[in-house]
Design a protein around this motif. Sequence first.
Motif, PDB file in Angstrom:
ATOM      1  N   ASN A  53     -64.088-131.221  10.532  1.00 31.25           N
ATOM      2  CA  ASN A  53     -63.289-131.952   9.553  1.00 31.25           C
ATOM      3  C   ASN A  53     -63.329-131.345   8.155  1.00 31.25           C
ATOM      4  O   ASN A  53     -62.614-131.814   7.259  1.00 31.25           O
ATOM      5  CB  ASN A  53     -63.762-133.404   9.478  1.00 31.25           C
ATOM      6  CG  ASN A  53     -63.267-134.228  10.659  1.00 31.25           C
ATOM      7  OD1 ASN A  53     -62.280-133.880  11.301  1.00 31.25           O
ATOM      8  ND2 ASN A  53     -63.953-135.323  10.949  1.00 31.25           N
ATOM      9  N   LEU A  56     -59.804-130.565   6.808  1.00 30.54           N
ATOM     10  CA  LEU A  56     -58.739-131.573   6.746  1.00 30.54           C
ATOM     11  C   LEU A  56     -58.075-131.666   5.370  1.00 30.54           C
ATOM     12  O   LEU A  56     -56.836-131.725   5.290  1.00 30.54           O
ATOM     13  CB  LEU A  56     -59.274-132.943   7.174  1.00 30.54           C
ATOM     14  CG  LEU A  56     -59.379-133.192   8.683  1.00 30.54           C
ATOM     15  CD1 LEU A  56     -59.966-134.567   8.942  1.00 30.54           C
ATOM     16  CD2 LEU A  56     -58.021-133.060   9.359  1.00 30.54           C
ATOM     17  N   GLU A  60     -54.036-130.922   4.824  1.00 28.54           N
ATOM     18  CA  GLU A  60     -53.165-131.927   4.194  1.00 28.54           C
ATOM     19  C   GLU A  60     -52.416-131.317   3.007  1.00 28.54           C
ATOM     20  O   GLU A  60     -51.228-131.581   2.807  1.00 28.54           O
ATOM     21  CB  GLU A  60     -53.998-133.133   3.759  1.00 28.54           C
ATOM     22  CG  GLU A  60     -54.517-133.953   4.936  1.00 28.54           C
ATOM     23  CD  GLU A  60     -55.561-134.978   4.534  1.00 28.54           C
ATOM     24  OE1 GLU A  60     -55.838-135.109   3.311  1.00 28.54           O
ATOM     25  OE2 GLU A  60     -56.111-135.652   5.428  1.00 28.54           O
ATOM     26  N   TYR A  61     -53.111-130.491   2.223  1.00 31.11           N
ATOM     27  CA  TYR A  61     -52.467-129.795   1.102  1.00 31.11           C
ATOM     28  C   TYR A  61     -51.344-128.877   1.598  1.00 31.11           C
ATOM     29  O   TYR A  61     -50.290-128.769   0.962  1.00 31.11           O
ATOM     30  CB  TYR A  61     -53.521-128.975   0.342  1.00 31.11           C
ATOM     31  CG  TYR A  61     -52.952-127.952  -0.606  1.00 31.11           C
ATOM     32  CD1 TYR A  61     -52.427-128.335  -1.838  1.00 31.11           C
ATOM     33  CD2 TYR A  61     -52.929-126.594  -0.271  1.00 31.11           C
ATOM     34  CE1 TYR A  61     -51.890-127.387  -2.708  1.00 31.11           C
ATOM     35  CE2 TYR A  61     -52.394-125.638  -1.136  1.00 31.11           C
ATOM     36  CZ  TYR A  61     -51.879-126.046  -2.357  1.00 31.11           C
ATOM     37  OH  TYR A  61     -51.351-125.115  -3.212  1.00 31.11           O
ATOM     38  N   GLY A  63     -49.562-129.464   4.076  1.00 32.32           N
ATOM     39  CA  GLY A  63     -48.512-130.294   4.651  1.00 32.32           C
ATOM     40  C   GLY A  63     -48.613-130.474   6.147  1.00 32.32           C
ATOM     41  O   GLY A  63     -47.620-130.782   6.809  1.00 32.32           O
ATOM     42  N   ILE A  64     -49.805-130.312   6.692  1.00 27.86           N
ATOM     43  CA  ILE A  64     -50.021-130.426   8.139  1.00 27.86           C
ATOM     44  C   ILE A  64     -50.814-131.691   8.450  1.00 27.86           C
ATOM     45  O   ILE A  64     -51.960-131.850   8.003  1.00 27.86           O
ATOM     46  CB  ILE A  64     -50.767-129.193   8.693  1.00 27.86           C
ATOM     47  CG1 ILE A  64     -50.034-127.898   8.340  1.00 27.86           C
ATOM     48  CG2 ILE A  64     -50.945-129.329  10.206  1.00 27.86           C
ATOM     49  CD1 ILE A  64     -48.630-127.785   8.889  1.00 27.86           C
ATOM     50  N   ASP A  65     -50.215-132.587   9.219  1.00 25.80           N
ATOM     51  CA  ASP A  65     -50.889-133.803   9.690  1.00 25.80           C
ATOM     52  C   ASP A  65     -51.312-133.566  11.138  1.00 25.80           C
ATOM     53  O   ASP A  65     -50.512-133.735  12.060  1.00 25.80           O
ATOM     54  CB  ASP A  65     -49.944-134.999   9.581  1.00 25.80           C
ATOM     55  CG  ASP A  65     -50.527-136.276  10.173  1.00 25.80           C
ATOM     56  OD1 ASP A  65     -51.748-136.303  10.449  1.00 25.80           O
ATOM     57  OD2 ASP A  65     -49.749-137.231  10.372  1.00 25.80           O
ATOM     58  N   VAL A  66     -52.562-133.156  11.337  1.00 27.02           N
ATOM     59  CA  VAL A  66     -52.997-132.776  12.689  1.00 27.02           C
ATOM     60  C   VAL A  66     -52.981-133.957  13.647  1.00 27.02           C
ATOM     61  O   VAL A  66     -52.699-133.787  14.835  1.00 27.02           O
ATOM     62  CB  VAL A  66     -54.404-132.128  12.661  1.00 27.02           C
ATOM     63  CG1 VAL A  66     -54.370-130.803  11.935  1.00 27.02           C
ATOM     64  CG2 VAL A  66     -55.455-133.055  12.065  1.00 27.02           C
ATOM     65  N   PHE A  67     -53.260-135.155  13.130  1.00 26.88           N
ATOM     66  CA  PHE A  67     -53.274-136.316  14.028  1.00 26.88           C
ATOM     67  C   PHE A  67     -51.853-136.750  14.370  1.00 26.88           C
ATOM     68  O   PHE A  67     -51.614-137.344  15.418  1.00 26.88           O
ATOM     69  CB  PHE A  67     -54.081-137.442  13.399  1.00 26.88           C
ATOM     70  CG  PHE A  67     -55.512-137.045  13.138  1.00 26.88           C
ATOM     71  CD1 PHE A  67     -56.377-136.801  14.185  1.00 26.88           C
ATOM     72  CD2 PHE A  67     -55.968-136.862  11.834  1.00 26.88           C
ATOM     73  CE1 PHE A  67     -57.687-136.405  13.949  1.00 26.88           C
ATOM     74  CE2 PHE A  67     -57.274-136.462  11.593  1.00 26.88           C
ATOM     75  CZ  PHE A  67     -58.132-136.226  12.652  1.00 26.88           C
ATOM     76  N   GLY A  68     -50.919-136.394  13.519  1.00 25.88           N
ATOM     77  CA  GLY A  68     -49.511-136.654  13.816  1.00 25.88           C
ATOM     78  C   GLY A  68     -48.971-135.789  14.937  1.00 25.88           C
ATOM     79  O   GLY A  68     -47.956-136.125  15.554  1.00 25.88           O
ATOM     80  N   LYS A  73     -59.734-137.114  17.611  1.00 23.07           N
ATOM     81  CA  LYS A  73     -60.905-137.220  16.740  1.00 23.07           C
ATOM     82  C   LYS A  73     -62.176-137.064  17.572  1.00 23.07           C
ATOM     83  O   LYS A  73     -62.332-137.705  18.621  1.00 23.07           O
ATOM     84  CB  LYS A  73     -60.913-138.562  16.017  1.00 23.07           C
ATOM     85  CG  LYS A  73     -59.756-138.717  15.037  1.00 23.07           C
ATOM     86  CD  LYS A  73     -59.802-140.066  14.320  1.00 23.07           C
ATOM     87  CE  LYS A  73     -58.633-140.185  13.340  1.00 23.07           C
ATOM     88  NZ  LYS A  73     -58.646-141.480  12.623  1.00 23.07           N
ATOM     89  N   LYS A 110     -43.888-124.961   9.151  1.00 20.77           N
ATOM     90  CA  LYS A 110     -44.071-125.168   7.714  1.00 20.77           C
ATOM     91  C   LYS A 110     -43.778-123.879   6.950  1.00 20.77           C
ATOM     92  O   LYS A 110     -43.172-123.922   5.872  1.00 20.77           O
ATOM     93  CB  LYS A 110     -45.489-125.649   7.432  1.00 20.77           C
ATOM     94  CG  LYS A 110     -45.791-125.927   5.968  1.00 20.77           C
ATOM     95  CD  LYS A 110     -44.898-127.012   5.383  1.00 20.77           C
ATOM     96  CE  LYS A 110     -45.173-128.370   5.993  1.00 20.77           C
ATOM     97  NZ  LYS A 110     -44.400-129.441   5.297  1.00 20.77           N
TER      98      LYS A 110
END
Length: 379
Positions: A53, A56, A60-61, A63-68, A73, A110
Amino acid sequence: MNQIPQIFDVVIVGGGLAGLSSAIHLSKNNLNVLLIEKNNYPKHKVCGEYISNEVLPYLEYLGIDVFGIGAQKINKFQLSTPQNNILKSDLTLGGFGISRYELDNALYEKVKSQHVEMVQDSVIDIKFLDDVFSVDTKNNNTYRSKLVIGAYGKRSALDVTLERNFIKKKSPFLAVKTHVKGDFPNDLVALHNFKGGYCGVSKVENDIINLCYITDYDAFKTYKDIDEFQEKVIFKNTYLKTIFQNSTPVFERPLTISQISFSNKNPIENHVIMCGDTAGMIHPLCGNGMSMAIRSAQMASQLIIDYLQGKIKSRQGLENAYQKSWNNEFRTRLKVGHFVAKLFSKNKLADLLVTILKRIPKLLPQIIKQTHGKPMVVK
């Protein structure tokens, strides 16, 4: 179609985790970036597919939402020996499981949205003359740039061309990866040892289990094929035997990669800034190579931005800063990874260590901590 500029700010050689992350980061800061990658997306790669983690905030910076995109987890860890001695622990920092197929593709999409120039080609040479790089490709193209990031993976013909020291040494390891469907906890990453190697097991997206093992190639080639090797060697570990025999393959056949080198590499070669596996590899037993690739991309990108904005005054200053950052962040991880892998390569010693770790439960989290970083701070 936009015309490719004569001189780029940065040419990135290789579009894996490090290369793609760097391309996004640099383009977000309005730099002229060219990414050269030989393969199409999406593509499966031989990889453990577990990420701590620590990365993470940076993803996010970017622009990648891995859980999306389906990441699982993970907060539990399990280790077993060939004698089926097993150790369990919680993961303090935790992590997630995501396939390279999904994560690389998300980063690639991206990159496209950031209007980075991309070329599908293979780089065959990188020259540095009069403070400018010339990057030559298999398709007889030459691209010029102020800076080059090398992010082309574990081992390449380009390493021979650049006369890197590690490429001259024997690389005795082989890795095999497959995806299967079966019963395995979503929140667990397991490392199961067998004679001459170890296998990582964890869930990725779509309820798929990733199985990726590494072994000595000389030992492996004494068997006629992968099936015989698994039957006669891997299945001696009953935990692995249960997983393999009670699951259904997703891949038509496993993926393999040979000549894997864990020798020391230089993060700067011929003024090229190396990232990810191109700069150094931690043993998969420590399960954090993907995080290291992403973290190295962040370090390189931010320093390059500082250099091109004049905050770092010279190329030598940039190279020294990256070398120092790399050593501070990864030198201890790599040393611990080499040491732990060496210990667990000896079956009797591995059993003894697991017994000791069971008796001193606080010791294992400390070892894990030495192979992982802190959550990344994004500027």
